[in-house]
Design a protein around this motif. Structure first.
Motif, PDB file in Angstrom:
ATOM      1  N   GLU A 272       0.822  -1.215   0.000  1.00 60.70           N
ATOM      2  CA  GLU A 272       0.000   0.000   0.000  1.00 60.70           C
ATOM      3  C   GLU A 272       0.855   1.264   0.000  1.00 60.70           C
ATOM      4  O   GLU A 272       0.612   2.178  -0.776  1.00 60.70           O
ATOM      5  CB  GLU A 272      -0.922   0.004   1.215  1.00 60.70           C
ATOM      6  N   ARG A 273       1.881   1.308   0.849  1.00 65.41           N
ATOM      7  CA  ARG A 273       2.728   2.506   0.938  1.00 65.41           C
ATOM      8  C   ARG A 273       3.511   2.768  -0.341  1.00 65.41           C
ATOM      9  O   ARG A 273       3.689   3.909  -0.748  1.00 65.41           O
ATOM     10  CB  ARG A 273       3.686   2.399   2.114  1.00 65.41           C
ATOM     11  N   VAL A 274       3.987   1.693  -0.955  1.00 67.81           N
ATOM     12  CA  VAL A 274       4.757   1.858  -2.194  1.00 67.81           C
ATOM     13  C   VAL A 274       3.814   2.091  -3.380  1.00 67.81           C
ATOM     14  O   VAL A 274       4.181   2.742  -4.346  1.00 67.81           O
ATOM     15  CB  VAL A 274       5.677   0.635  -2.428  1.00 67.81           C
ATOM     16  N   GLY A 275       2.586   1.600  -3.269  1.00 70.03           N
ATOM     17  CA  GLY A 275       1.601   1.778  -4.344  1.00 70.03           C
ATOM     18  C   GLY A 275       1.807   0.811  -5.494  1.00 70.03           C
ATOM     19  O   GLY A 275       1.818   1.210  -6.654  1.00 70.03           O
ATOM     20  N   LEU A 276       1.980  -0.466  -5.154  1.00 73.13           N
ATOM     21  CA  LEU A 276       2.266  -1.478  -6.173  1.00 73.13           C
ATOM     22  C   LEU A 276       1.001  -1.931  -6.886  1.00 73.13           C
ATOM     23  O   LEU A 276       0.173  -2.639  -6.338  1.00 73.13           O
ATOM     24  CB  LEU A 276       2.977  -2.674  -5.534  1.00 73.13           C
ATOM     25  N   GLU A 277       0.888  -1.525  -8.118  1.00 75.42           N
ATOM     26  CA  GLU A 277      -0.276  -1.851  -8.946  1.00 75.42           C
ATOM     27  C   GLU A 277      -0.329  -3.341  -9.298  1.00 75.42           C
ATOM     28  O   GLU A 277      -1.400  -3.938  -9.335  1.00 75.42           O
ATOM     29  CB  GLU A 277      -0.207  -1.011 -10.222  1.00 75.42           C
ATOM     30  N   SER A 278       0.824  -3.939  -9.535  1.00 78.14           N
ATOM     31  CA  SER A 278       0.854  -5.348  -9.957  1.00 78.14           C
ATOM     32  C   SER A 278       0.365  -6.285  -8.864  1.00 78.14           C
ATOM     33  O   SER A 278      -0.070  -7.400  -9.156  1.00 78.14           O
ATOM     34  CB  SER A 278       2.261  -5.751 -10.398  1.00 78.14           C
ATOM     35  N   SER A 279       0.410  -5.842  -7.621  1.00 74.28           N
ATOM     36  CA  SER A 279      -0.066  -6.686  -6.523  1.00 74.28           C
ATOM     37  C   SER A 279      -1.586  -6.790  -6.501  1.00 74.28           C
ATOM     38  O   SER A 279      -2.140  -7.623  -5.801  1.00 74.28           O
ATOM     39  CB  SER A 279       0.434  -6.144  -5.187  1.00 74.28           C
ATOM     40  N   MET A 280      -2.247  -5.942  -7.271  1.00 72.17           N
ATOM     41  CA  MET A 280      -3.703  -5.984  -7.345  1.00 72.17           C
ATOM     42  C   MET A 280      -4.186  -6.971  -8.411  1.00 72.17           C
ATOM     43  O   MET A 280      -5.363  -7.250  -8.509  1.00 72.17           O
ATOM     44  CB  MET A 280      -4.283  -4.597  -7.663  1.00 72.17           C
ATOM     45  N   VAL A 281      -3.249  -7.489  -9.202  1.00 73.59           N
ATOM     46  CA  VAL A 281      -3.590  -8.451 -10.250  1.00 73.59           C
ATOM     47  C   VAL A 281      -3.419  -9.853  -9.692  1.00 73.59           C
ATOM     48  O   VAL A 281      -2.383 -10.178  -9.122  1.00 73.59           O
ATOM     49  CB  VAL A 281      -2.682  -8.274 -11.495  1.00 73.59           C
ATOM     50  N   GLU A 282      -4.438 -10.669  -9.871  1.00 70.63           N
ATOM     51  CA  GLU A 282      -4.344 -12.071  -9.462  1.00 70.63           C
ATOM     52  C   GLU A 282      -3.684 -12.829 -10.607  1.00 70.63           C
ATOM     53  O   GLU A 282      -4.156 -12.793 -11.737  1.00 70.63           O
ATOM     54  CB  GLU A 282      -5.736 -12.638  -9.186  1.00 70.63           C
ATOM     55  N   PHE A 283      -2.586 -13.501 -10.321  1.00 70.34           N
ATOM     56  CA  PHE A 283      -1.850 -14.209 -11.371  1.00 70.34           C
ATOM     57  C   PHE A 283      -2.380 -15.624 -11.524  1.00 70.34           C
ATOM     58  O   PHE A 283      -1.751 -16.606 -11.129  1.00 70.34           O
ATOM     59  CB  PHE A 283      -0.348 -14.151 -11.096  1.00 70.34           C
ATOM     60  N   SER A 284      -3.567 -15.684 -12.130  1.00 64.49           N
ATOM     61  CA  SER A 284      -4.245 -16.931 -12.459  1.00 64.49           C
ATOM     62  C   SER A 284      -4.951 -16.689 -13.787  1.00 64.49           C
ATOM     63  O   SER A 284      -4.991 -15.547 -14.268  1.00 64.49           O
ATOM     64  CB  SER A 284      -5.281 -17.275 -11.377  1.00 64.49           C
TER      65      SER A 284
ATOM     66  N   ILE B  86      -7.658 -12.666 -17.139  1.00 68.03           N
ATOM     67  CA  ILE B  86      -8.834 -12.278 -17.920  1.00 68.03           C
ATOM     68  C   ILE B  86      -9.468 -11.022 -17.316  1.00 68.03           C
ATOM     69  O   ILE B  86      -9.847 -10.095 -18.044  1.00 68.03           O
ATOM     70  CB  ILE B  86      -9.846 -13.438 -18.010  1.00 68.03           C
ATOM     71  N   MET B  87      -9.558 -10.971 -15.986  1.00 66.94           N
ATOM     72  CA  MET B  87     -10.121  -9.784 -15.326  1.00 66.94           C
ATOM     73  C   MET B  87      -9.252  -8.553 -15.574  1.00 66.94           C
ATOM     74  O   MET B  87      -9.763  -7.463 -15.822  1.00 66.94           O
ATOM     75  CB  MET B  87     -10.288 -10.044 -13.827  1.00 66.94           C
ATOM     76  N   TYR B  88      -7.928  -8.725 -15.526  1.00 68.82           N
ATOM     77  CA  TYR B  88      -7.026  -7.598 -15.789  1.00 68.82           C
ATOM     78  C   TYR B  88      -7.204  -7.099 -17.223  1.00 68.82           C
ATOM     79  O   TYR B  88      -7.286  -5.897 -17.464  1.00 68.82           O
ATOM     80  CB  TYR B  88      -5.565  -8.001 -15.541  1.00 68.82           C
ATOM     81  N   LEU B  89      -7.269  -8.019 -18.169  1.00 68.85           N
ATOM     82  CA  LEU B  89      -7.425  -7.630 -19.570  1.00 68.85           C
ATOM     83  C   LEU B  89      -8.758  -6.922 -19.788  1.00 68.85           C
ATOM     84  O   LEU B  89      -8.837  -5.967 -20.556  1.00 68.85           O
ATOM     85  CB  LEU B  89      -7.303  -8.854 -20.476  1.00 68.85           C
ATOM     86  N   SER B  90      -9.793  -7.376 -19.094  1.00 68.91           N
ATOM     87  CA  SER B  90     -11.089  -6.705 -19.178  1.00 68.91           C
ATOM     88  C   SER B  90     -10.971  -5.280 -18.649  1.00 68.91           C
ATOM     89  O   SER B  90     -11.531  -4.349 -19.226  1.00 68.91           O
ATOM     90  CB  SER B  90     -12.144  -7.454 -18.363  1.00 68.91           C
ATOM     91  N   LYS B  91     -10.237  -5.136 -17.568  1.00 69.31           N
ATOM     92  CA  LYS B  91     -10.054  -3.828 -16.941  1.00 69.31           C
ATOM     93  C   LYS B  91      -9.361  -2.843 -17.885  1.00 69.31           C
ATOM     94  O   LYS B  91      -9.710  -1.674 -17.932  1.00 69.31           O
ATOM     95  CB  LYS B  91      -9.245  -3.988 -15.655  1.00 69.31           C
ATOM     96  N   ILE B  92      -8.371  -3.324 -18.631  1.00 71.89           N
ATOM     97  CA  ILE B  92      -7.658  -2.406 -19.526  1.00 71.89           C
ATOM     98  C   ILE B  92      -8.334  -2.285 -20.883  1.00 71.89           C
ATOM     99  O   ILE B  92      -7.837  -1.608 -21.768  1.00 71.89           O
ATOM    100  CB  ILE B  92      -6.162  -2.778 -19.680  1.00 71.89           C
ATOM    101  N   GLY B  93      -9.488  -2.953 -21.041  1.00 77.00           N
ATOM    102  CA  GLY B  93     -10.300  -2.755 -22.232  1.00 77.00           C
ATOM    103  C   GLY B  93      -9.943  -3.602 -23.424  1.00 77.00           C
ATOM    104  O   GLY B  93     -10.283  -3.254 -24.545  1.00 77.00           O
ATOM    105  N   VAL B  94      -9.282  -4.717 -23.223  1.00 78.45           N
ATOM    106  CA  VAL B  94      -8.849  -5.535 -24.352  1.00 78.45           C
ATOM    107  C   VAL B  94      -9.928  -6.512 -24.796  1.00 78.45           C
ATOM    108  O   VAL B  94     -10.075  -6.788 -25.974  1.00 78.45           O
ATOM    109  CB  VAL B  94      -7.557  -6.301 -23.990  1.00 78.45           C
ATOM    110  N   THR B  95     -10.689  -7.036 -23.875  1.00 79.43           N
ATOM    111  CA  THR B  95     -11.646  -8.084 -24.218  1.00 79.43           C
ATOM    112  C   THR B  95     -13.011  -7.500 -24.542  1.00 79.43           C
ATOM    113  O   THR B  95     -14.003  -7.814 -23.916  1.00 79.43           O
ATOM    114  CB  THR B  95     -11.765  -9.113 -23.083  1.00 79.43           C
ATOM    115  N   SER B  96     -13.055  -6.674 -25.535  1.00 79.04           N
ATOM    116  CA  SER B  96     -14.314  -6.093 -25.984  1.00 79.04           C
ATOM    117  C   SER B  96     -15.125  -7.154 -26.718  1.00 79.04           C
ATOM    118  O   SER B  96     -14.652  -7.779 -27.655  1.00 79.04           O
ATOM    119  CB  SER B  96     -14.020  -4.919 -26.909  1.00 79.04           C
ATOM    120  N   ALA B  97     -16.356  -7.343 -26.297  1.00 76.57           N
ATOM    121  CA  ALA B  97     -17.218  -8.367 -26.892  1.00 76.57           C
ATOM    122  C   ALA B  97     -17.450  -8.101 -28.372  1.00 76.57           C
ATOM    123  O   ALA B  97     -17.492  -9.027 -29.185  1.00 76.57           O
ATOM    124  CB  ALA B  97     -18.544  -8.425 -26.144  1.00 76.57           C
ATOM    125  N   ALA B  98     -17.589  -6.852 -28.738  1.00 78.48           N
ATOM    126  CA  ALA B  98     -17.862  -6.517 -30.142  1.00 78.48           C
ATOM    127  C   ALA B  98     -16.698  -6.915 -31.040  1.00 78.48           C
ATOM    128  O   ALA B  98     -16.900  -7.525 -32.099  1.00 78.48           O
ATOM    129  CB  ALA B  98     -18.146  -5.032 -30.282  1.00 78.48           C
TER     130      ALA B  98
END
Length: 165
Positions: free
Chosen positions: A83-95, A100-112
């Motif tokens: 939290e203090r360092v602000g590590l963004e990668s620690s919020m991604v579950e590496f599974s 898939i959730m991360y890719l959805s978040k960054i807008g890659v998995t657009s259904a269209a």
């Protein structure tokens, strides 16, 4: 005060080396995307992106054991350190699901775009396969660059972190 194993220069050098891997890995995605086998592209993309993300994480010392060691050196809990360092990668579950959730978040998995790509692949086999392979390659390079940038930024944050006294 601890000496970080990764200097700014080493982090940036590793980034350059890992960028060169992205294009090789994206070719696997493109080949799976061009194959006329339903679902193969998603399965390959998920596996390839997950394995590459885990590799990046280990290269920059962002795996849980390394982070736990950093936290210990700074005499804080792992959660506090993250939290203090602000590590963004620690919020991604590496599974598979986490990627898939991360890719959805960054807008890659657009259904269209997925639907369009697959409609083309199955209605116009040759042209559709080429378009699907190209789209898969482009998506993979975008995703891997995004993941790599996140990891590099986190490694630099750790490198630059100085606790407030």
């Amino acid at each position: 005060m601890s000496l970080n194993v990764l200097s700014r220069e080493l982090i940036l050098t590793k980034k350059d080396v890992l960028i060169s891997r992205i294009y090789k890995v994206a070719v696997l995605s493109a080949l799976a995307g061009a194959a006329p086998v339903p679902g193969l592209d998603i399965a390959v993309d998920t596996l390839v992106l997950l394995e590459e993300a885990i590799f990046y994480r280990s290269q920059f010392g962002l795996d849980e054991d390394s982070l736990r060691n950093h936290a210990k050196l700074h005499r804080m809990s792992l959660d506090d350190f993250i939290e203090r360092v602000g590590l963004e990668s620690s919020m991604v579950e590496f599974s598979k699901t986490g990627i898939i959730m991360y890719l959805s978040k960054i807008g890659v998995t657009s259904a269209a775009s997925y639907a369009t790509k697959n409609i083309l692949k199955y209605t116009l086999p040759v042209v559709g396969n080429i378009i699907s392979g190209t789209a898969a390659y482009t998506s993979a390079t975008y995703c891997l660059n995004s993941i790599l940038d996140m990891m590099v930024n986190d490694a630099l944050k750790i490198n630059d972190y100085r606790p407030k006294e």
